[in-house]
Enzyme design. Sequence first.
Site, PDB file in Angstrom:
ATOM      1  N   ASP A   1     -35.882 -23.841  27.613  1.00  0.00           N
ATOM      2  CA  ASP A   1     -35.034 -22.949  28.417  1.00  0.00           C
ATOM      3  C   ASP A   1     -35.270 -23.104  29.926  1.00  0.00           C
ATOM      4  OD1 ASP A   1     -34.420 -21.862  25.856  1.00  0.00           O
ATOM      5  OD2 ASP A   1     -36.047 -20.404  26.038  1.00  0.00           O
TER       6      ASP A   1
ATOM      7  N   GLU B   1     -25.218 -17.815  24.323  1.00  0.00           N
ATOM      8  CA  GLU B   1     -26.394 -17.437  25.119  1.00  0.00           C
ATOM      9  C   GLU B   1     -26.552 -18.449  26.250  1.00  0.00           C
ATOM     10  OE1 GLU B   1     -29.672 -17.570  22.308  1.00  0.00           O
ATOM     11  OE2 GLU B   1     -29.534 -19.736  22.076  1.00  0.00           O
TER      12      GLU B   1
HETATM   13  O1  FUB Z   1     -36.270 -19.536  23.714  1.00  0.00           O
HETATM   14  C1  FUB Z   1     -35.827 -18.384  23.065  1.00  0.00           C
HETATM   15  C2  FUB Z   1     -34.355 -18.311  23.027  1.00  0.00           C
HETATM   16  O2  FUB Z   1     -33.844 -19.466  22.386  1.00  0.00           O
HETATM   17  C3  FUB Z   1     -33.692 -18.315  24.372  1.00  0.00           C
HETATM   18  O3  FUB Z   1     -33.757 -17.103  25.040  1.00  0.00           O
HETATM   19  C4  FUB Z   1     -32.346 -18.762  23.967  1.00  0.00           C
HETATM   20  O4  FUB Z   1     -31.515 -19.130  25.015  1.00  0.00           O
HETATM   21  C5  FUB Z   1     -32.671 -19.895  23.041  1.00  0.00           C
HETATM   22  O5  FUB Z   1     -32.952 -21.074  23.741  1.00  0.00           O
END
Ligand code: FUB
Length: 339
Positions: A32, A239
């Site tokens: 991320d 997301e």
């Molecule tokens: O790394 C945890 C979660 O997985 C992140 O917040 C999301 O965007 C996904 O990458």
Amino acid sequence: GCQQSTGTSVEDKVTIISGKSEPLVTDIYTADPSAHVFDGKLYVYPSHDVEAGIPENDNGDHFDMRDYHVLSMDIVGDAVTLHDVALSVKDIPWAGRQLWAPDAAKKGDTYYLYFPLKDKEDVFRIGVATSASPTGPFTPEDKPIEGSFSIDPAVFEDDDGQYYMYVGGIWGGQLQRYQHGEYNPEDVFPGDNEPEVAPRVAKMSDDMKSFAEPVKSIEILDESGNVLLAGDNERRFFEAAWVHKYDGKYYFSYSTGDTHKIVYATGDNPYGPFTYQGVVLKPVVGWTNHHSIVEYEGKWYLFYHDSSLSGGKTHLRSVKVTELKYRDDGSIIPIDPYL
Ligand code: FUB
């Protein structure tokens, strides 16, 4: 990455550039990546993946991260420094569990680290921590940002010095619980032909620790001007929001989640609406796809992650970087991470 073909205008539309690259660090797992240029240097704010031994589920319980480390570099493709712990869950008073994808901002002489974390009721909130150094250690506030919810904060500074936070993630990110404003602990999703669960934005207050206004929904439109539908899994928001500006336009990029792509939409102001444009990054090894886009010393870069180093374990990822290129019309040339 190297360009595979320069192409004619027709060919160019199908050109894909190679993003093949190696993990920035191999001592720990990182994911991320939120990249920023502070004081002429490139800093990356990633999640710190660990093996917590929790089985994989749709809720993302296997992403049980406990701290953050910042990465920095002077030259892309050269030495990367892995800094000491920047913030640890044990130092956050309101912490429940799971430090997910963070972001950072600088205002004046202060650096702000923004992070999603479940509170003691297992509800995701966005926290903020401050430091005099871009690499921390960061001191967290006693409480999450008032009115904040869900995951994956991305803080964008506009040319006028105003900061905006983009936020949200469906499924384990809990954004579906706020569809009608009020919090609803039940995970009810819209029907396939209903509008998608919208990502959110809020202007930051001067203190950078609170929202200056109620959180607003963002519209992502298709080519006909209709809001993307919840059943449009190839394009709908999941997301990993990120905003950058190129040639006067606002680029809102994000992950499509269960279709595993980074895609983007463009608009002419920080609140949108944004019109869907296309793919930035094709699926990577591992379930999640999450990125950031930054300009550094005259070139544009895509930071992303994949699970190659761990042999495909979705919760053990590594941050990578590759060059990002635009066509003359401002569209982004899609990147294949393994070409
Ligand atoms: O790394 C945890 C979660 O997985 C992140 O917040 C999301 O965007 C996904 O990458």
